[in-house]
Design a protein around this motif. Structure first.
Motif, PDB file in Angstrom:
ATOM      1  N   THR A 186      -7.315   4.356   1.288  1.00  0.00           N
ATOM      2  CA  THR A 186      -6.536   5.388   1.975  1.00  0.00           C
ATOM      3  C   THR A 186      -6.736   6.739   1.299  1.00  0.00           C
ATOM      4  N   SER A 227      -4.870   0.997  -0.921  1.00  0.00           N
ATOM      5  CA  SER A 227      -4.378   2.285  -1.417  1.00  0.00           C
ATOM      6  C   SER A 227      -5.540   3.184  -1.814  1.00  0.00           C
ATOM      7  N   THR A 258       0.804  -1.215   0.000  1.00  0.00           N
ATOM      8  CA  THR A 258       0.000   0.000   0.000  1.00  0.00           C
ATOM      9  C   THR A 258       0.838   1.267   0.000  1.00  0.00           C
ATOM     10  N   ASN A 259       1.792   1.343   0.901  1.00  0.00           N
ATOM     11  CA  ASN A 259       2.574   2.570   1.046  1.00  0.00           C
ATOM     12  C   ASN A 259       3.417   2.885  -0.181  1.00  0.00           C
ATOM     13  N   PHE A 268      -1.121   9.044  -8.539  1.00  0.00           N
ATOM     14  CA  PHE A 268      -1.588   7.695  -8.211  1.00  0.00           C
ATOM     15  C   PHE A 268      -1.941   6.941  -9.484  1.00  0.00           C
ATOM     16  N   LEU A 301       2.430   2.733  -3.400  1.00  0.00           N
ATOM     17  CA  LEU A 301       1.588   3.562  -4.259  1.00  0.00           C
ATOM     18  C   LEU A 301       1.204   4.881  -3.593  1.00  0.00           C
ATOM     19  N   VAL A 302       0.830   4.835  -2.334  1.00  0.00           N
ATOM     20  CA  VAL A 302       0.420   6.051  -1.631  1.00  0.00           C
ATOM     21  C   VAL A 302       1.589   7.024  -1.496  1.00  0.00           C
ATOM     22  N   CYS A 357      -3.634  -4.795  -1.492  1.00  0.00           N
ATOM     23  CA  CYS A 357      -2.862  -3.563  -1.281  1.00  0.00           C
ATOM     24  C   CYS A 357      -3.333  -2.449  -2.203  1.00  0.00           C
TER      25      CYS A 357
END
Length: 113
Positions: free
Chosen positions: A47, A44, A7-8, A102, A10-11, A40
């Motif tokens: 989030t 993302s 996740t982190n 993104f 892409l974020v 994930c």
């Protein structure tokens, strides 16, 4: 070799906070495959969606402050209104850049999978 990113990854790229991840995504060695597990990716999106809610709340509060300052005829209030409106514009631009980064990062990641 396969590198699973979470996740982190892409974020961090989307928010402009992870230059090494951006560099890796743009300059992935041919011997490496980047893969993001679907959970994930969903996380993302979730989030960023949650941050969008925070952003809208911030903008509502900013608009309230602008409206309050517009009622005040003082020089300081006029200056404040101008700066708050500039801040609103910059904030919109930044949130649009995050969305665009993104999308670009995700599309690059999909092509490298």
């Amino acid at each position: 070799m396969i590198l699973y990113v979470e996740t982190n990854f892409l974020v961090g790229i989307a928010k402009g906070q992870d230059t090494p991840a951006q560099d890796l995504l743009q300059n992935t060695p041919s011997s490496l495959r980047l893969v993001v597990p679907s959970i994930c990716f969903v996380e993302s999106l979730t989030t960023l969606e949650q941050e969008e809610k925070y952003n809208l709340d911030f903008l509502r509060k900013l608009d309230i402050q602008i409206n309050q300052a517009e009622r005040d005829n003082s020089d300081n209030a006029r200056l404040l209104v101008s700066r708050l409106e500039q801040s609103r514009t910059s904030f919109f631009q930044r949130t649009n850049e995050i969305k665009e980064r993104f999308d670009v990062a995700f599309n690059q990641l999909v092509r490298k999978s």
